[in-house]
Motif scaffolding. Structure first.
Motif, PDB file in Angstrom:
ATOM      1  N   THR A  97       0.899  -1.326   0.056  1.00 57.15           N
ATOM      2  CA  THR A  97       0.157  -0.034  -0.096  1.00 57.15           C
ATOM      3  C   THR A  97       1.065   1.174   0.062  1.00 57.15           C
ATOM      4  O   THR A  97       0.473   2.420   0.364  1.00 57.15           O
ATOM      5  CB  THR A  97      -0.736  -0.097   1.041  1.00 57.15           C
ATOM      6  OG1 THR A  97      -0.085   0.043   2.242  1.00 57.15           O
ATOM      7  CG2 THR A  97      -2.034  -1.171   1.195  1.00 57.15           C
ATOM      8  N   GLU A  98       2.247   0.805  -0.357  1.00 58.67           N
ATOM      9  CA  GLU A  98       3.072   2.449  -0.491  1.00 58.67           C
ATOM     10  C   GLU A  98       2.589   3.167  -1.275  1.00 58.67           C
ATOM     11  O   GLU A  98       2.436   2.837  -2.698  1.00 58.67           O
ATOM     12  CB  GLU A  98       4.352   1.803  -0.586  1.00 58.67           C
ATOM     13  CG  GLU A  98       5.200   2.910  -0.075  1.00 58.67           C
ATOM     14  CD  GLU A  98       6.867   2.535  -0.295  1.00 58.67           C
ATOM     15  OE1 GLU A  98       7.684   3.014  -0.859  1.00 58.67           O
ATOM     16  OE2 GLU A  98       7.133   1.392   0.040  1.00 58.67           O
ATOM     17  N   ILE A  99       2.330   4.400  -1.303  1.00 56.52           N
ATOM     18  CA  ILE A  99       1.825   5.547  -2.303  1.00 56.52           C
ATOM     19  C   ILE A  99       2.547   6.661  -1.983  1.00 56.52           C
ATOM     20  O   ILE A  99       3.296   6.909  -0.603  1.00 56.52           O
ATOM     21  CB  ILE A  99       0.461   5.683  -2.291  1.00 56.52           C
ATOM     22  CG1 ILE A  99       0.029   6.264  -1.095  1.00 56.52           C
ATOM     23  CG2 ILE A  99      -0.090   4.485  -2.732  1.00 56.52           C
ATOM     24  CD1 ILE A  99      -1.624   6.853  -1.264  1.00 56.52           C
ATOM     25  N   HIS A 132      -0.331 -10.286  -6.996  1.00 50.51           N
ATOM     26  CA  HIS A 132       0.420  -8.961  -5.949  1.00 50.51           C
ATOM     27  C   HIS A 132      -0.546  -7.627  -6.541  1.00 50.51           C
ATOM     28  O   HIS A 132      -0.828  -7.654  -7.745  1.00 50.51           O
ATOM     29  CB  HIS A 132       1.814  -8.703  -6.747  1.00 50.51           C
ATOM     30  CG  HIS A 132       2.709  -9.724  -6.162  1.00 50.51           C
ATOM     31  ND1 HIS A 132       3.519  -9.643  -5.137  1.00 50.51           N
ATOM     32  CD2 HIS A 132       3.234 -10.979  -6.679  1.00 50.51           C
ATOM     33  CE1 HIS A 132       4.184 -10.921  -4.748  1.00 50.51           C
ATOM     34  NE2 HIS A 132       3.945 -11.814  -6.015  1.00 50.51           N
ATOM     35  N   ILE A 133      -0.605  -6.851  -5.588  1.00 53.60           N
ATOM     36  CA  ILE A 133      -1.248  -5.546  -6.002  1.00 53.60           C
ATOM     37  C   ILE A 133      -0.394  -4.432  -5.421  1.00 53.60           C
ATOM     38  O   ILE A 133      -0.149  -4.548  -4.424  1.00 53.60           O
ATOM     39  CB  ILE A 133      -2.730  -5.615  -5.327  1.00 53.60           C
ATOM     40  CG1 ILE A 133      -3.624  -6.673  -5.847  1.00 53.60           C
ATOM     41  CG2 ILE A 133      -3.147  -4.233  -5.363  1.00 53.60           C
ATOM     42  CD1 ILE A 133      -4.995  -6.845  -5.106  1.00 53.60           C
ATOM     43  N   CYS A 134      -0.186  -3.412  -6.316  1.00 50.32           N
ATOM     44  CA  CYS A 134       0.407  -2.079  -5.698  1.00 50.32           C
ATOM     45  C   CYS A 134       0.171  -1.037  -6.428  1.00 50.32           C
ATOM     46  O   CYS A 134      -0.949  -0.909  -7.335  1.00 50.32           O
ATOM     47  CB  CYS A 134       1.963  -2.446  -5.988  1.00 50.32           C
ATOM     48  SG  CYS A 134       2.514  -2.652  -7.764  1.00 50.32           S
ATOM     49  N   TYR A 135       0.450   0.178  -6.062  1.00 50.68           N
ATOM     50  CA  TYR A 135       0.071   1.399  -6.707  1.00 50.68           C
ATOM     51  C   TYR A 135       0.728   1.566  -7.950  1.00 50.68           C
ATOM     52  O   TYR A 135       1.990   1.310  -7.996  1.00 50.68           O
ATOM     53  CB  TYR A 135       0.463   2.581  -5.448  1.00 50.68           C
ATOM     54  CG  TYR A 135      -0.037   3.903  -6.127  1.00 50.68           C
ATOM     55  CD1 TYR A 135      -1.346   4.295  -6.030  1.00 50.68           C
ATOM     56  CD2 TYR A 135       1.130   4.815  -6.539  1.00 50.68           C
ATOM     57  CE1 TYR A 135      -1.675   5.722  -6.377  1.00 50.68           C
ATOM     58  CE2 TYR A 135       0.707   6.098  -7.006  1.00 50.68           C
ATOM     59  CZ  TYR A 135      -0.735   6.517  -6.915  1.00 50.68           C
ATOM     60  OH  TYR A 135      -0.891   7.681  -7.039  1.00 50.68           O
ATOM     61  N   SER A 136       0.086   2.214  -8.682  1.00 52.78           N
ATOM     62  CA  SER A 136       0.418   2.769 -10.155  1.00 52.78           C
ATOM     63  C   SER A 136       0.564   4.054 -10.244  1.00 52.78           C
ATOM     64  O   SER A 136      -0.578   4.605 -10.439  1.00 52.78           O
ATOM     65  CB  SER A 136      -0.234   1.943 -11.251  1.00 52.78           C
ATOM     66  OG  SER A 136       0.087   2.445 -12.363  1.00 52.78           O
TER      67      SER A 136
END
Length: 145
Positions: A97-99, A132-136
């Motif tokens: 959840t790093e943004i 995997h899910i992450c910020y784009s």
């Protein structure tokens, strides 16, 4: 008389502290996931999920029979969500959840992430499927990788 005055002061301080905490908590933003478990086996067994935060076991909870769930995850943290259902293979979803800080502080909220978790029939000792899910930053939203 003095005790009543002291009691009033303590109550006022306590109330102001509680009100401060509640107003501060409303400012806190979360990465919100709305999801549904979809199983090859159409039985009424409940599903469950283990939430691991920064490689430390967090909470486990049952997902209701309808299969819908909602998670509020803190930003700038890594989570592992491990989904289970009797008779199905487990599934792990790793969420970073790093943004950027400017996105957390912006007035517009990041849209909720919609997720369907497909659990396939089979023994749980078979290979655990990982996503995997992450910020784009290009799309200004979270995406599957």
């Amino acid at each position: 008389m003095i005790k009543k005055a002291q009691l009033k002061i303590v109550i006022i301080l306590l109330l102001s502290f509680v009100l401060h905490l509640s107003s501060h908590s409303q400012d806190h933003k979360y990465f919100i996931i709305n999801g549904k478990i979809i199983s090859e086996l159409n039985d009424n067994d409940n599903s469950s999920v283990d939430v691991i935060k920064n490689n430390k076991k967090g909470v486990s909870f049952q997902i209701p029979e309808h299969g819908r769930f909602r998670l509020e995850l803190e930003y700038n943290t890594e989570y592992q969500l491990i989904f289970y259902k009797k008779g199905n293979q487990s599934k792990t979803i790793i969420i970073n959840t790093e943004i950027p800080e400017k996105e957390i502080n912006s007035s517009s909220n990041i849209p909720h992430f919609l997720m369907a978790v497909n659990l396939f029939a089979g023994k749980s000792d078979e290979e655990n499927h990982v996503q995997h899910i992450c910020y784009s930053p290009q799309n200004n939203c979270f995406k599957r990788v």
